[in-house]
Motif scaffolding. Structure first.
Motif, mmCIF file in Angstrom:
data_model
loop_
_atom_site.group_PDB
_atom_site.id
_atom_site.type_symbol
_atom_site.label_atom_id
_atom_site.label_comp_id
_atom_site.label_asym_id
_atom_site.label_seq_id
_atom_site.Cartn_x
_atom_site.Cartn_y
_atom_site.Cartn_z
ATOM 1 N N ALA A 1 0.818 -1.216 0.000
ATOM 2 C CA ALA A 1 0.000 0.000 0.000
ATOM 3 C C ALA A 1 0.851 1.265 0.000
ATOM 4 N N GLU A 2 1.918 1.294 0.796
ATOM 5 C CA GLU A 2 2.737 2.509 0.856
ATOM 6 C C GLU A 2 3.458 2.754 -0.461
ATOM 7 N N ARG A 3 3.915 1.686 -1.092
ATOM 8 C CA ARG A 3 4.567 1.834 -2.398
ATOM 9 C C ARG A 3 3.574 2.355 -3.429
ATOM 10 N N ALA A 4 2.355 1.838 -3.395
ATOM 11 C CA ALA A 4 1.323 2.309 -4.323
ATOM 12 C C ALA A 4 1.000 3.772 -4.076
ATOM 13 N N ALA A 5 0.956 4.172 -2.804
ATOM 14 C CA ALA A 5 0.669 5.560 -2.472
ATOM 15 C C ALA A 5 1.771 6.485 -2.970
ATOM 16 N N GLY A 6 3.023 6.054 -2.810
ATOM 17 C CA GLY A 6 4.142 6.863 -3.287
ATOM 18 C C GLY A 6 4.130 7.033 -4.793
ATOM 19 N N ALA A 7 3.811 5.957 -5.507
ATOM 20 C CA ALA A 7 3.737 6.039 -6.974
ATOM 21 C C ALA A 7 2.609 6.969 -7.408
#
Length: 278
Positions: free
Chosen positions: A168-174
């Motif tokens: 989720a955090e990686r998706a949010a950063g992208a």
């Protein structure tokens, strides 16, 4: 000094603080107190004077050369220097574009029909990451993939949406990096101010990631979702620009052929189509 916001300086400072000395071959001291590189270190590595680099960050040099910007981009380890060049043009009064009121985003009728006809999850994403159109199978994958929703607000503020993502955090950063690319220098756009303001107040993760000034294309790639009804869904996600619709993207999720995601998606579609209570 002009009252125009110094977007180039903000970007340079944010990116400089993310590059640690060891990444550029400089010795690391235990007594070092600043995050990332010092201004004079960037200047030395870019082979420009420290005074000139200070002028860049302070917005006092309105027309830096492309060679200087390329050297600074190399030191700051930017994968793509196009955003840096865009901000430099915005700092130059001769290059700055006049602010115009953007019309309401309207999806062409032919694209709406195309989205509805696709057998896989698909939706149209606007400049501000609003969902402008979507088909029913996209809504079955996530109830937030429906017209009127906003991807930034949902990914950062809705626990059910966050739970869908494997990372989720990686998706949010992208998503943030793509949003910065989408809005470019229009950071004073009322809609941008509204979104950033709300998310900054309500999401510590957004504040942390927004401060990094990451920029990336709103491109596709693989994504895995953990659906509460059918389990893992692995997709190849493509984002395609819609001709004649400035900033709109057609987002298509195709089940990865090396998984059983197509079968799981078919099961999800049948569950969504079943009468209530069946």
């Amino acid at each position: 000094m002009s009252d125009v916001r110094n977007l180039l300086g903000e970007y340079l400072r944010a990116r400089r603080e993310l590059v640690t000395p060891d990444l550029v071959g400089l010795p690391v001291s235990a007594r070092r107190k600043v995050p990332g590189l010092r201004r004079e270190e960037v200047a030395m590595l870019a082979r420009i004077s420290a005074e000139y680099y200070l002028r860049l960050e302070q917005g006092r040099d309105r027309r830096p050369s492309r060679q200087v910007l390329a050297a600074v981009a190399r030191v700051l380890q930017l994968d793509d220097e196009s955003h840096l060049l865009l901000l430099a043009d915005e700092n130059d009064p001769a290059q700055r574009r006049p602010r115009v009121r953007r019309p309401r985003e309207t999806v062409p009728a032919s694209i709406v029909r195309l989205v509805e006809s696709l057998p896989v999850p698909a939706f149209v994403e606007g400049k501000y990451l609003d969902v402008l159109a979507a088909n029913s199978i996209a809504g079955a994958v996530s109830p937030r993939l429906t017209p009127g929703r906003n991807r930034l607000l949902d990914v950062f503020l809705d626990p059910a949406e966050q739970a869908l993502f494997e990372h989720a955090e990686r998706a949010a950063g992208a998503l943030i990096a793509g949003f910065r690319r989408s809005v470019g220098t229009d950071v004073d756009d009322p809609r941008v101010i509204e979104l950033v303001g709300e998310l900054s107040v309500r999401s510590p993760l957004f504040r942390q990631l927004w401060a990094r000034h990451d920029v990336a294309d709103l491109s596709g790639g693989g994504v895995t979702l953990d659906h509460p009804q059918v389990g893992p869904l692995a997709f190849d996600r493509d984002k395609l620009a819609i001709a004649g619709a400035d900033g709109m993207l057609l987002v298509i999720h195709q089940p990865r052929p090396d998984t059983d995601s197509a079968d799981r998606l078919a099961l999800l579609a049948s569950l969504a189509a079943a009468p209530a209570g069946a």
